[in-house]
Scaffold this motif. Structure first.
Motif, PDB file in Angstrom:
ATOM      1  N   ILE A  56       7.528  -4.501  -7.707  1.00  0.00           N
ATOM      2  CA  ILE A  56       8.099  -3.377  -6.692  1.00  0.00           C
ATOM      3  C   ILE A  56       6.759  -2.570  -6.315  1.00  0.00           C
ATOM      4  O   ILE A  56       6.862  -2.273  -5.175  1.00  0.00           O
ATOM      5  N   LEU A  57       5.969  -2.275  -7.182  1.00  0.00           N
ATOM      6  CA  LEU A  57       4.604  -1.443  -6.915  1.00  0.00           C
ATOM      7  C   LEU A  57       3.848  -2.215  -5.674  1.00  0.00           C
ATOM      8  O   LEU A  57       3.158  -1.933  -4.728  1.00  0.00           O
ATOM      9  N   ALA A  58       3.596  -3.546  -6.167  1.00  0.00           N
ATOM     10  CA  ALA A  58       2.693  -4.586  -5.345  1.00  0.00           C
ATOM     11  C   ALA A  58       3.321  -4.717  -3.993  1.00  0.00           C
ATOM     12  O   ALA A  58       2.646  -4.683  -2.869  1.00  0.00           O
ATOM     13  N   PHE A  59       4.714  -4.814  -4.141  1.00  0.00           N
ATOM     14  CA  PHE A  59       5.485  -5.225  -2.942  1.00  0.00           C
ATOM     15  C   PHE A  59       5.263  -3.960  -1.921  1.00  0.00           C
ATOM     16  O   PHE A  59       5.114  -3.878  -0.560  1.00  0.00           O
ATOM     17  N   LYS A  63       3.458  -3.920   1.797  1.00  0.00           N
ATOM     18  CA  LYS A  63       4.146  -3.488   3.053  1.00  0.00           C
ATOM     19  C   LYS A  63       3.444  -2.330   3.872  1.00  0.00           C
ATOM     20  O   LYS A  63       3.142  -2.460   4.880  1.00  0.00           O
ATOM     21  N   LEU A  64       2.689  -1.428   2.806  1.00  0.00           N
ATOM     22  CA  LEU A  64       1.981  -0.539   3.628  1.00  0.00           C
ATOM     23  C   LEU A  64       0.700  -0.917   4.061  1.00  0.00           C
ATOM     24  O   LEU A  64       0.487  -0.451   5.462  1.00  0.00           O
ATOM     25  N   THR A  65       0.190  -1.838   3.511  1.00  0.00           N
ATOM     26  CA  THR A  65      -1.099  -2.175   4.267  1.00  0.00           C
ATOM     27  C   THR A  65      -0.701  -3.378   5.523  1.00  0.00           C
ATOM     28  O   THR A  65      -1.549  -3.032   6.175  1.00  0.00           O
ATOM     29  N   ALA A  66       0.259  -3.877   5.541  1.00  0.00           N
ATOM     30  CA  ALA A  66       0.608  -4.845   6.501  1.00  0.00           C
ATOM     31  C   ALA A  66       1.275  -3.960   7.785  1.00  0.00           C
ATOM     32  O   ALA A  66       1.395  -4.571   8.855  1.00  0.00           O
ATOM     33  N   ILE A 152      13.955   0.405  -3.234  1.00  0.00           N
ATOM     34  CA  ILE A 152      13.388   1.414  -4.236  1.00  0.00           C
ATOM     35  C   ILE A 152      11.910   1.207  -3.625  1.00  0.00           C
ATOM     36  O   ILE A 152      10.969   2.064  -3.562  1.00  0.00           O
ATOM     37  N   SER A 153      11.230  -0.132  -3.301  1.00  0.00           N
ATOM     38  CA  SER A 153       9.925  -0.358  -2.927  1.00  0.00           C
ATOM     39  C   SER A 153       9.692   0.201  -1.622  1.00  0.00           C
ATOM     40  O   SER A 153       8.616   0.540  -1.568  1.00  0.00           O
TER      41      SER A 153
END
Length: 309
Positions: A56-59, A63-66, A152-153
């Motif tokens: 969840i945290l990595a996803f 998404k934030l970076t992309a 949630i992510s």
């Protein structure tokens, strides 16, 4: 098993299959089979989510970076977008429509920027939640994981984006004479409560959006109406002081207005408790618990239907 035929020969018939006559449900029970994608118990579902906390945290980080990977300014748009919105709202509402009535300029500008940043947090969480399932059907259908991981992510992604934006918000507050003091500590519980509320709302919208993808086209109009009714650009008690009290009470008790006003109360010295509704912290906690728990259960109840059809 054998029997004698008419010409006195003995015919041997095949033995009855051990599973003959059993229904599909009985066969599944006999061999310990379960329905693919069946909804687990609520406690088991929570355990599965906890086991996938790293995903969840990595996803959310990916998404934030992309999100702005194709833009030349990249991650700077995380703070530039709400800041530009605040500048537009200040020009229209602060200068042309004089929505800053009753608030000095050095208070109104951090008041407005705070409102835009905090409401954008909720707005973005809702819009991401609507598309959490319908926009990721390939992932949902390819892998087995608790589907609540997605909304949630996305809510966590919006929290991380707000935390980047808070740097600019603090700079604006200090630039207009609002220096850090003990009240700034209240920012932490406000963000925690708003994140819980936003996550629950994202879960609700994810289930609704999975069933009705066209909801994504409707929600921008709903969110714009909610923004104008929440006092992002004006102080509700000041702006509506000549109106019946029940109108201001309804607007002030809506959760978006509550979290904005609590953040303003924490950041702005001259925005005191007289601008807040009674029992505001209880209301903030109540909205957070109601939507976080209610939204989670509501989403979980449709777990086996996501990605079907």
């Amino acid at each position: 098993m054998s029997e004698t035929t008419h010409d006195a020969t003995v015919a041997v018939s095949a033995p009855a299959a051990p599973d003959e006559g059993l229904t599909a449900r009985e066969l599944a029970a006999k061999y310990g089979l379960s329905v693919s994608g069946a909804r687990p118990s609520l406690i088991e579902y929570v355990r599965q989510l906890w086991d996938r906390r790293h995903f969840i945290l990595a996803f959310s980080r990916a998404k934030l970076t992309a999100q702005y990977s194709q833009a030349k300014l990249g991650q700077l748009w995380q703070v530039a977008t709400p800041l530009l919105n605040a500048a537009v709202y200040f020009f229209i509402f602060g200068l042309l429509l004089e929505a800053d009535r009753g608030l000095p300029r050095e208070v109104y500008i951090p008041f407005l920027v705070t409102g835009v940043f905090v409401f954008t947090f909720t707005q973005s969480s809702v819009m991401a939640g609507v598309r959490a399932i319908s926009g990721n059907l390939g992932l949902v259908r390819a892998l087995h994981f608790p589907r609540a991981s997605l909304p949630i992510s996305f809510a966590l992604q919006q929290l991380q984006q707000l935390l980047f934006s808070m740097i600019v918000l603090f700079a604006v507050a200090v630039g207009f004479g609002q220096y850090p003091d003990l009240s700034w500590v209240l920012i932490v519980p406000v963000l925690v409560l708003q994140f819980c509320f936003n996550t629950g709302l994202a879960l609700i919208m994810a289930r609704a959006g999975a069933k009705t993808p066209d909801l994504a086209q409707l929600m921008p109009f709903v969110m714009r109406t909610w923004m104008y009714a929440s006092g992002v650009m004006f102080s509700i008690p000041i702006f509506l002081k000549d109106k019946p009290d029940w109108i201001a009470n309804i607007l002030q008790w809506n959760p978006a207005a509550i979290y904005m006003d609590l953040m303003r109360f924490a950041l702005i010295d001259d925005y005191g408790s007289e601008y807040l509704p009674d029992h505001v912290w209880a209301a903030a906690g109540g909205w957070a618990v109601l939507f976080a728990l209610g939204g989670f259960v509501y989403f979980w109840k449709a777990e086996e239907r996501y990605g079907r059809g």
